[in-house]
Design a protein around this motif. Structure first.
Motif, PDB file in Angstrom:
ATOM      1  N   UNK A  31       0.850  -1.183   0.000  1.00  8.46           N
ATOM      2  CA  UNK A  31       0.000   0.000   0.000  1.00  8.46           C
ATOM      3  C   UNK A  31       0.887   1.234   0.000  1.00  8.46           C
ATOM      4  N   UNK A  32       0.416   2.255  -0.691  1.00  9.59           N
ATOM      5  CA  UNK A  32       1.171   3.512  -0.757  1.00  9.59           C
ATOM      6  C   UNK A  32       0.195   4.668  -0.649  1.00  9.59           C
ATOM      7  N   UNK A  33       0.364   5.478   0.384  1.00  7.87           N
ATOM      8  CA  UNK A  33      -0.380   6.731   0.518  1.00  7.87           C
ATOM      9  C   UNK A  33       0.526   7.840   0.027  1.00  7.87           C
ATOM     10  N   UNK A  34      -0.013   8.718  -0.835  1.00  8.53           N
ATOM     11  CA  UNK A  34       0.799   9.800  -1.379  1.00  8.53           C
ATOM     12  C   UNK A  34      -0.070  11.023  -1.629  1.00  8.53           C
ATOM     13  N   UNK A  35       0.601  12.113  -1.962  1.00  8.16           N
ATOM     14  CA  UNK A  35      -0.088  13.362  -2.238  1.00  8.16           C
ATOM     15  C   UNK A  35       0.687  14.188  -3.232  1.00  8.16           C
ATOM     16  N   UNK A  36       0.230  15.420  -3.480  1.00 10.26           N
ATOM     17  CA  UNK A  36       0.859  16.260  -4.497  1.00 10.26           C
ATOM     18  C   UNK A  36       2.276  16.706  -4.136  1.00 10.26           C
ATOM     19  N   UNK A  37       2.637  16.698  -2.867  1.00  9.73           N
ATOM     20  CA  UNK A  37       4.000  17.062  -2.468  1.00  9.73           C
ATOM     21  C   UNK A  37       4.891  15.835  -2.443  1.00  9.73           C
ATOM     22  N   UNK A  38       5.877  15.858  -1.581  1.00 12.03           N
ATOM     23  CA  UNK A  38       6.791  14.720  -1.509  1.00 12.03           C
ATOM     24  C   UNK A  38       6.458  13.770  -0.356  1.00 12.03           C
ATOM     25  N   UNK A  39       5.334  13.956   0.306  1.00  9.07           N
ATOM     26  CA  UNK A  39       4.935  13.074   1.400  1.00  9.07           C
ATOM     27  C   UNK A  39       4.352  11.778   0.836  1.00  9.07           C
ATOM     28  N   UNK A  61       1.318   9.177   8.826  1.00  6.02           N
ATOM     29  CA  UNK A  61       0.137  10.016   8.574  1.00  6.02           C
ATOM     30  C   UNK A  61      -0.012  11.057   9.682  1.00  6.02           C
ATOM     31  N   UNK A  62       0.261  10.678  10.920  1.00  6.94           N
ATOM     32  CA  UNK A  62       0.166  11.626  12.035  1.00  6.94           C
ATOM     33  C   UNK A  62       1.154  12.784  11.862  1.00  6.94           C
ATOM     34  N   UNK A  63       2.340  12.485  11.334  1.00  8.13           N
ATOM     35  CA  UNK A  63       3.353  13.522  11.142  1.00  8.13           C
ATOM     36  C   UNK A  63       3.137  14.355   9.881  1.00  8.13           C
ATOM     37  N   UNK A  64       2.305  13.870   8.955  1.00  4.93           N
ATOM     38  CA  UNK A  64       2.098  14.555   7.669  1.00  4.93           C
ATOM     39  C   UNK A  64       0.608  14.681   7.344  1.00  4.93           C
ATOM     40  N   UNK A  65      -0.183  14.983   8.347  1.00  7.18           N
ATOM     41  CA  UNK A  65      -1.632  15.079   8.173  1.00  7.18           C
ATOM     42  C   UNK A  65      -1.988  16.083   7.078  1.00  7.18           C
ATOM     43  N   UNK A  66      -3.048  15.807   6.354  1.00  8.02           N
ATOM     44  CA  UNK A  66      -3.576  16.671   5.288  1.00  8.02           C
ATOM     45  C   UNK A  66      -2.683  16.728   4.053  1.00  8.02           C
ATOM     46  N   UNK A  67      -1.757  15.792   3.891  1.00  6.13           N
ATOM     47  CA  UNK A  67      -0.882  15.804   2.716  1.00  6.13           C
ATOM     48  C   UNK A  67      -1.140  14.634   1.777  1.00  6.13           C
ATOM     49  N   UNK A  68      -2.216  13.872   2.007  1.00  6.27           N
ATOM     50  CA  UNK A  68      -2.474  12.681   1.205  1.00  6.27           C
ATOM     51  C   UNK A  68      -3.764  12.817   0.411  1.00  6.27           C
ATOM     52  N   UNK A  69      -3.719  12.408  -0.853  1.00  5.76           N
ATOM     53  CA  UNK A  69      -4.931  12.387  -1.670  1.00  5.76           C
ATOM     54  C   UNK A  69      -5.098  11.072  -2.424  1.00  5.76           C
TER      55      UNK A  69
END
Length: 106
Positions: free
Chosen positions: A54-62, A88-96
């Motif tokens: 599984x891979x959670x990612x977003x528009x930035x580098x998170x 996810x706790x350290x990078x909240x709101x960075x995943x889409x």
């Protein structure tokens, strides 16, 4: 591979809960780290009995990846992994996006 769009992911006590879209339908998504086994449950079957990536990612580098067991069908998208939860706790709101990579066992 399954491509799941994460619409929102909010903290709720010691886990994250939100909304995600899979195959045009909205589902609740839950990310926690309570079980010993790392696992994922999905609203539909996938053609594997093995572990999946599984891979959670977003528009930035998170992004965060983990290998977890596919544990069957649930109404929700359920992820149980300490590694994913802490990232996810350290990078909240960075995943889409949540991608689920698997190999067919058929």
């Amino acid at each position: 591979m399954l491509h799941i769009k994460i619409k929102k992911l909010d903290i709720a006590e010691s886990y994250f809960k939100g909304k995600a879209e899979l195959n045009g339908q909205e589902h609740t998504i839950n990310v926690q780290g309570h079980w010993i086994d790392k696992l994922i449950k999905l609203p539909s079957l996938i053609p594997t009995r093995d572990k999946v990536l599984i891979r959670l990612s977003g528009p930035g580098d998170a992004y965060v990846e983990d290998t977890v067991y596919f544990k069957g069908v649930s109404e929700w998208i359920e992820i149980d992994s300490q590694d994913v939860l802490h990232y996810v706790a350290d990078h909240q709101d960075k995943f889409d996006t949540l991608d689920v990579y698997f190999t067919s066992s058929e």
